[in-house]
Scaffold this motif. Structure first.
Motif, short mmCIF file in Angstrom:
data_model
loop_
_atom_site.label_atom_id
_atom_site.label_comp_id
_atom_site.label_asym_id
_atom_site.label_seq_id
_atom_site.Cartn_x
_atom_site.Cartn_y
_atom_site.Cartn_z
N ILE A 174 -120.38 -20.07 -81.59
CA ILE A 174 -121.05 -18.83 -82.00
C ILE A 174 -121.74 -19.02 -83.35
O ILE A 174 -122.90 -18.61 -83.54
CB ILE A 174 -120.04 -17.67 -82.03
N LYS A 175 -121.05 -19.65 -84.31
CA LYS A 175 -121.67 -19.89 -85.62
C LYS A 175 -122.89 -20.79 -85.50
O LYS A 175 -123.92 -20.56 -86.16
CB LYS A 175 -120.64 -20.52 -86.56
N PHE A 176 -122.80 -21.80 -84.64
CA PHE A 176 -123.93 -22.72 -84.45
C PHE A 176 -125.13 -21.98 -83.85
O PHE A 176 -126.27 -22.17 -84.29
CB PHE A 176 -123.49 -23.86 -83.53
N LEU A 177 -124.88 -21.11 -82.88
CA LEU A 177 -125.98 -20.40 -82.22
C LEU A 177 -126.60 -19.35 -83.14
O LEU A 177 -127.81 -19.12 -83.10
CB LEU A 177 -125.47 -19.74 -80.93
N ILE A 178 -125.78 -18.71 -83.98
CA ILE A 178 -126.33 -17.75 -84.94
C ILE A 178 -127.27 -18.45 -85.92
O ILE A 178 -128.33 -17.93 -86.29
CB ILE A 178 -125.18 -17.02 -85.68
N ALA A 179 -126.89 -19.66 -86.34
CA ALA A 179 -127.75 -20.43 -87.24
C ALA A 179 -129.06 -20.83 -86.57
O ALA A 179 -130.09 -21.00 -87.24
CB ALA A 179 -127.02 -21.67 -87.74
N LYS A 180 -129.04 -20.95 -85.24
CA LYS A 180 -130.24 -21.32 -84.48
C LYS A 180 -131.02 -20.09 -83.99
O LYS A 180 -131.94 -20.22 -83.19
CB LYS A 180 -129.84 -22.16 -83.27
N ASP A 181 -130.64 -18.90 -84.47
CA ASP A 181 -131.33 -17.65 -84.14
C ASP A 181 -131.24 -17.28 -82.66
O ASP A 181 -132.17 -16.69 -82.09
CB ASP A 181 -132.80 -17.70 -84.56
#
Length: 341
Positions: free
Chosen positions: A171-178
């Motif tokens: 989830i943190k990775f995907l939030i950083a990728k918008d």
């Protein structure tokens, strides 16, 4: 010699008598069937072929009687005209639904104001969603096939292998990728059982049970899918929670449909079961009646499935400190007339 001849003649007569008795019995059966009395019980007939024959005759006569009664009722209504009694509406669980305080009018000013300020509003105002999908660490063949068809269903979706990463790190990775949404496919005993939709970055998180999956290759006379952005239909989401769940599902798709593709996706809610269907439509000219104009015709594309909301959590996925807005249990569905969406 005379005794043997007499015995053979008597046995021949017995055979003829048996045949005659069978013929008479058959005629009696046909007579009773023709008079629609159905006095024969097929379960009492030991011969399988004869039992099926009698059963089919009874079924045919019953269907014929229903058709005749229906035609007679229609003739009586036409003869009475305006004096005809109103048609009886069949009682169903939907019509006998228990009143819910959360049932709202979708065109109410308060509801429209909430829609303009909720977490999905920007996706209905032109922002394109960016959706990711993943599975368990070691997905089965059935899960891989399900993901393949989900990627055909949702435009612009991206697949990420789960490997051994925890869901919170993903989830943190995907939030950083918008990314705007994450879909997690869960399985049990190598079969797809549930799906989790996590709206990023601040939630909510909804978990659905999946059943009745049917892939396009198993649908007869199916249409061909195109890459056009689909039109969406959300039907029968009447409560506040149901309205929010419907908007959450709709936010997975771009809200700029390409009408030349004639592709349409439907989420139909009935008794808290969400039926997902995908069709293509076409308008045919009616050669017999040109005044009517174009006549619509639809063709299913697939895949089809049924979703059942299990729980709705505020925020993103959190098993320790997450607050559940709604949690479905078996006790909540003791009454067959109470629904929550």
């Amino acid at each position: 010699m005379s005794d043997q001849a007499a015995s053979s003649s008597s046995s021949g007569k017995n055979k003829k008598e048996r045949k005659n008795e069978k013929r008479e019995q058959k005629k009696k059966d046909q007579l009773t069937l023709g008079k629609r009395q159905w006095k024969i019980n097929p379960n009492e007939i030991k011969n399988r072929t004869r039992r099926l024959e009698v059963y089919n005759k009874i079924k045919k006569e019953k269907n014929k009687q229903k058709r005749d009664d229906k035609r007679q009722k229609e003739k009586d209504r036409e003869a009475l005209g305006d004096k005809a009694p109103p048609k009886q509406v069949p009682k169903s669980q939907d019509q006998m639904r228990e009143p819910e305080d959360s049932i709202v009018d979708m065109m109410d000013d308060e509801i429209l104001e909430d829609e303009a300020q909720d977490e999905f509003a920007k996706y209905f105002n032109g922002k394109a969603p960016k959706v990711a999908i993943t599975t368990g660490s070691i997905p089965s063949r059935d899960t891989k096939e399900f993901v393949y068809h989900m990627m055909d269903l949702i435009p612009g979706i991206t697949y990420y292998r789960r490997r051994k990463f925890y869901l919170k790190k993903i989830i943190k990775f995907l939030i950083a990728k918008d990314f705007t949404d994450l879909i997690v496919i869960n399985e049990y005993q190598r079969h797809v059982t549930s799906m989790m939709i996590i709206h990023l970055p601040d939630g909510p998180t909804a978990t659905f049970r999946i059943s009745g999956v049917r892939y396009p290759q198993h649908i007869e006379e199916r249409g061909t899918m195109t890459d056009h952005s689909p039109e969406l239909i959300l039907n029968n989401f009447t409560t506040r929670m149901g309205h929010g769940v419907g908007r959450m599902l709709a936010s997975l798709f771009p809200q700029l449909p390409e009408f030349e593709g004639r592709r349409i996706i439907t989420f139909h809610n009935q008794r808290d079961y969400i039926f997902l269907r995908q069709h293509r439509y076409i308008f045919d000219a009616d050669p017999e009646n040109k005044e009517v104009g174009l006549k619509p015709r639809i063709q299913e594309i697939g895949p089809r499935m049924t979703l059942k909301l299990l729980r709705l959590q505020q925020g993103t996925f959190d098993t320790t400190e997450g607050e559940f807005e709604w949690f479905g249990t078996n006790r909540m569905y003791v009454s067959k007339r109470k629904f929550y969406m």
